[in-house]
Design a protein around this motif. Sequence first.
Motif, PDB file in Angstrom:
ATOM      1  N   PRO A  24      60.174  53.977 100.576  1.00 45.80           N
ATOM      2  CA  PRO A  24      60.075  54.546 101.924  1.00 45.80           C
ATOM      3  C   PRO A  24      60.033  56.218 101.767  1.00 45.80           C
ATOM      4  CG  PRO A  24      62.223  54.019 101.805  1.00 45.80           C
ATOM      5  CD  PRO A  24      61.753  53.513 100.896  1.00 45.80           C
ATOM      6  N   ASP A  25      58.995  56.815 102.524  1.00 40.19           N
ATOM      7  CA  ASP A  25      58.971  58.291 102.763  1.00 40.19           C
ATOM      8  C   ASP A  25      59.384  58.552 104.135  1.00 40.19           C
ATOM      9  OD1 ASP A  25      56.869  57.531 104.236  1.00 40.19           O
ATOM     10  OD2 ASP A  25      55.518  57.793 102.735  1.00 40.19           O
ATOM     11  N   PRO A  26      59.616  60.006 104.618  1.00 37.24           N
ATOM     12  CA  PRO A  26      59.964  60.232 106.110  1.00 37.24           C
ATOM     13  C   PRO A  26      59.249  59.610 106.930  1.00 37.24           C
ATOM     14  CG  PRO A  26      60.205  62.282 104.476  1.00 37.24           C
ATOM     15  CD  PRO A  26      59.489  61.238 103.618  1.00 37.24           C
ATOM     16  N   HIS A 104      48.708  53.752 109.640  1.00 38.30           N
ATOM     17  CA  HIS A 104      47.569  54.507 109.462  1.00 38.30           C
ATOM     18  C   HIS A 104      46.859  54.640 108.046  1.00 38.30           C
ATOM     19  CE1 HIS A 104      49.545  58.184 107.514  1.00 38.30           C
ATOM     20  NE2 HIS A 104      50.542  57.002 107.353  1.00 38.30           N
ATOM     21  N   HIS A 105      47.225  53.573 107.262  1.00 35.10           N
ATOM     22  CA  HIS A 105      46.483  53.663 105.986  1.00 35.10           C
ATOM     23  C   HIS A 105      45.149  52.946 106.087  1.00 35.10           C
ATOM     24  CE1 HIS A 105      50.780  53.794 104.449  1.00 35.10           C
ATOM     25  NE2 HIS A 105      50.144  54.542 103.497  1.00 35.10           N
ATOM     26  N   PRO A 106      44.371  53.309 105.047  1.00 33.11           N
ATOM     27  CA  PRO A 106      43.162  52.458 105.166  1.00 33.11           C
ATOM     28  C   PRO A 106      43.527  51.038 105.032  1.00 33.11           C
ATOM     29  CG  PRO A 106      42.873  54.071 103.473  1.00 33.11           C
ATOM     30  CD  PRO A 106      44.397  54.087 104.045  1.00 33.11           C
ATOM     31  N   CYS A 264      53.617  57.342  89.420  1.00 29.93           N
ATOM     32  CA  CYS A 264      52.725  58.359  89.687  1.00 29.93           C
ATOM     33  C   CYS A 264      52.497  58.607  91.164  1.00 29.93           C
ATOM     34  CB  CYS A 264      51.474  57.764  88.898  1.00 29.93           C
ATOM     35  SG  CYS A 264      51.704  57.318  87.192  1.00 29.93           S
ATOM     36  N   SER A 265      52.431  59.965  91.299  1.00 28.34           N
ATOM     37  CA  SER A 265      52.135  60.508  92.580  1.00 28.34           C
ATOM     38  C   SER A 265      50.615  61.093  92.465  1.00 28.34           C
ATOM     39  CB  SER A 265      53.106  61.363  93.071  1.00 28.34           C
ATOM     40  OG  SER A 265      54.248  60.582  93.705  1.00 28.34           O
ATOM     41  N   ILE A 266      49.819  60.990  93.091  1.00 29.88           N
ATOM     42  CA  ILE A 266      48.281  61.489  92.991  1.00 29.88           C
ATOM     43  C   ILE A 266      47.932  62.416  94.266  1.00 29.88           C
ATOM     44  CG2 ILE A 266      45.861  60.937  92.122  1.00 29.88           C
ATOM     45  CD1 ILE A 266      47.196  58.289  91.232  1.00 29.88           C
ATOM     46  N   ASN A 281      48.300  49.144  89.970  1.00 31.28           N
ATOM     47  CA  ASN A 281      49.420  48.798  90.818  1.00 31.28           C
ATOM     48  C   ASN A 281      49.896  49.909  91.767  1.00 31.28           C
ATOM     49  OD1 ASN A 281      51.544  47.190  91.512  1.00 31.28           O
ATOM     50  ND2 ASN A 281      52.791  47.713  90.036  1.00 31.28           N
ATOM     51  N   GLY A 282      48.895  50.311  92.555  1.00 27.60           N
ATOM     52  CA  GLY A 282      49.073  51.376  93.408  1.00 27.60           C
ATOM     53  C   GLY A 282      48.038  51.258  94.846  1.00 27.60           C
ATOM     54  N   GLY A 283      47.953  52.268  95.381  1.00 25.97           N
ATOM     55  CA  GLY A 283      47.079  52.600  96.431  1.00 25.97           C
ATOM     56  C   GLY A 283      47.377  53.755  97.274  1.00 25.97           C
ATOM     57  N   GLY A 284      47.238  53.517  98.704  1.00 33.51           N
ATOM     58  CA  GLY A 284      47.502  54.833  99.292  1.00 33.51           C
ATOM     59  C   GLY A 284      46.164  55.297 100.282  1.00 33.51           C
ATOM     60  N   HIS A 285      46.475  56.543 100.412  1.00 27.77           N
ATOM     61  CA  HIS A 285      45.482  57.213 101.265  1.00 27.77           C
ATOM     62  C   HIS A 285      44.146  57.845 100.412  1.00 27.77           C
ATOM     63  CE1 HIS A 285      47.944  56.935 104.923  1.00 27.77           C
ATOM     64  NE2 HIS A 285      48.935  57.281 103.954  1.00 27.77           N
ATOM     65  N   ILE A 286      43.169  57.995 100.924  1.00 26.46           N
ATOM     66  CA  ILE A 286      41.882  58.456 100.317  1.00 26.46           C
ATOM     67  C   ILE A 286      42.438  59.820  99.469  1.00 26.46           C
ATOM     68  CG2 ILE A 286      40.207  57.343 101.445  1.00 26.46           C
ATOM     69  CD1 ILE A 286      39.382  59.914 102.920  1.00 26.46           C
ATOM     70  N   SER A 289      47.722  59.315  97.324  1.00 27.49           N
ATOM     71  CA  SER A 289      47.997  58.163  96.665  1.00 27.49           C
ATOM     72  C   SER A 289      49.536  57.988  95.495  1.00 27.49           C
ATOM     73  CB  SER A 289      46.822  57.437  95.983  1.00 27.49           C
ATOM     74  OG  SER A 289      45.685  57.198  96.688  1.00 27.49           O
ATOM     75  N   GLY A 290      49.483  56.674  95.191  1.00 25.19           N
ATOM     76  CA  GLY A 290      50.813  56.534  94.322  1.00 25.19           C
ATOM     77  C   GLY A 290      50.189  55.334  93.478  1.00 25.19           C
ATOM     78  N   ALA A 291      50.687  55.352  91.979  1.00 29.46           N
ATOM     79  CA  ALA A 291      50.578  54.159  91.287  1.00 29.46           C
ATOM     80  C   ALA A 291      51.868  53.866  90.392  1.00 29.46           C
ATOM     81  CB  ALA A 291      49.160  54.570  90.429  1.00 29.46           C
ATOM     82  N   ARG A 292      51.677  52.619  89.841  1.00 20.77           N
ATOM     83  CA  ARG A 292      53.077  52.140  89.191  1.00 20.77           C
ATOM     84  C   ARG A 292      52.358  51.390  87.921  1.00 20.77           C
ATOM     85  NH1 ARG A 292      54.559  54.996  92.743  1.00 20.77           N
ATOM     86  NH2 ARG A 292      55.827  54.655  94.283  1.00 20.77           N
TER      87      ARG A 292
HETATM   88  P1  AMP Z   1      53.656  59.126  97.186  1.00 20.57           P
HETATM   89  O1  AMP Z   1      52.844  59.934  96.290  1.00 20.57           O
HETATM   90  O2  AMP Z   1      54.834  58.193  96.552  1.00 20.57           O
HETATM   91  O3  AMP Z   1      54.137  60.008  97.962  1.00 20.57           O
HETATM   92  O4  AMP Z   1      52.536  58.169  97.880  1.00 20.57           O
HETATM   93  C1  AMP Z   1      51.677  58.708  98.523  1.00 20.57           C
HETATM   94  C2  AMP Z   1      51.008  57.576  99.229  1.00 20.57           C
HETATM   95  O5  AMP Z   1      50.360  56.373  98.306  1.00 20.57           O
HETATM   96  C3  AMP Z   1      51.768  56.838 100.551  1.00 20.57           C
HETATM   97  O6  AMP Z   1      50.832  56.379 101.326  1.00 20.57           O
HETATM   98  C4  AMP Z   1      52.228  55.734  99.861  1.00 20.57           C
HETATM   99  O7  AMP Z   1      52.428  54.613 100.799  1.00 20.57           O
HETATM  100  C5  AMP Z   1      51.140  55.319  98.729  1.00 20.57           C
HETATM  101  N1  AMP Z   1      51.812  54.542  97.919  1.00 20.57           N
HETATM  102  C6  AMP Z   1      52.557  55.155  96.767  1.00 20.57           C
HETATM  103  N2  AMP Z   1      52.674  54.067  95.691  1.00 20.57           N
HETATM  104  C7  AMP Z   1      52.034  53.043  96.265  1.00 20.57           C
HETATM  105  C8  AMP Z   1      51.872  51.841  95.476  1.00 20.57           C
HETATM  106  N3  AMP Z   1      52.653  51.449  94.281  1.00 20.57           N
HETATM  107  N4  AMP Z   1      51.087  50.932  96.192  1.00 20.57           N
HETATM  108  C9  AMP Z   1      50.302  51.218  97.048  1.00 20.57           C
HETATM  109  N5  AMP Z   1      50.567  52.379  97.846  1.00 20.57           N
HETATM  110  C10 AMP Z   1      51.083  53.192  97.271  1.00 20.57           C
END
Ligand code: AMP
Length: 314
Positions: A24-26, A104-106, A264-266, A281-286, A289-292
């Motif tokens: 979780p984030d804030p 509020h995510h896609p 990974c944070s992107i 293994n990630g996703g997020g906003h346009i 995003s984050g990936a694992r």
């Molecule tokens: P972060 O870089 O961890 O702050 O994540 C940025 C955004 O990407 C946030 O909206 C997260 O919910 C989303 N996010 C981060 N990691 C993942 C993941 N493994 N799968 C899907 N969404 C992710």
Amino acid sequence: MCYKKIAREIKKYNTIVIARHIGPDPDALGSSIGLKELILYNFPKKQVYVIGAPASRFRYLGNVDKLPEIDYHKALLIVTDTPDAKRIDGADYTKFHKVIKIDHHPFIEKFADIELIDDKASSASQLIIELAKINHYKLNEDIASKLYLGVVADTNRFLYEYTSYKTLELAAWLIKETNLNFTSLYDNLYTKSLKEIIFSGYISLNMQITDNGLAYIKLSDDILKKYEVDSSTAGNLIENYNNVDKIKVVAFCSEDKGNNYIKCSIRSKGPIINEIASHYNGGGHIYASGARPKTFDEVDKMLEELDKLCQNFE
Ligand code: AMP
């Protein structure tokens, strides 16, 4: 938008469980804990629990509950800030009598009976403030502080793209309603440890920037240990590099030995990155995003894809 419908369901159920996404984030915490407190303030007799792994860094946003034995057939689950079922932290949504999503995510998938999704909203916390406003819920300063911090964190102090007049209007409404002393809240979000600042020096000196405008750094566990930081620290610093000229996309990838993946944070200033993140293994906003990925070889493949994306972006 189904704010009134959601209020009707909240009124109906005596047991309500609130969940949010893993890691979780804030905003995830502010929206879920803020919603719990909002419901209890307006319906003090209800049993309301907020669940998910505790996040010690964000303890100032409140604590999570240990879920007691409940009768799932009579319980409502509300999931905030989470687009897909696999990222819900700590709840099996199939067990509940009714499920509500506030996000509020896609859109990724439907898992709830009622889905309030606004992917143009700055944050899930903004949606909870709107829920409170439309339904004339009572508020206090404590509830307001959690929701306000969720909005501020996800918009980076009202800087990012999805900050709209509505974001500002709802934030102003919240401040006015509760007399919220909002400037005193910023210390919690923005105080950095000296270790983090020294580590950001290492990142600045060692980050690679391609000709196409992709900035990246790969951080091994040894480096994290040397600087006495953890795998989340680089992600917390990434916003500092997202408005640097010559950088279109920035990716920070840190080894997380405990979880056996690379965290990974992107972030992006234009190219749409969540599609590529979803391949790893990630996703997020346009644009955030984050990936694992599991290995640094996979990280290299992801970086190649991101570099091509930058190359093709005008
Ligand atoms: P972060 O870089 O961890 O702050 O994540 C940025 C955004 O990407 C946030 O909206 C997260 O919910 C989303 N996010 C981060 N990691 C993942 C993941 N493994 N799968 C899907 N969404 C992710």
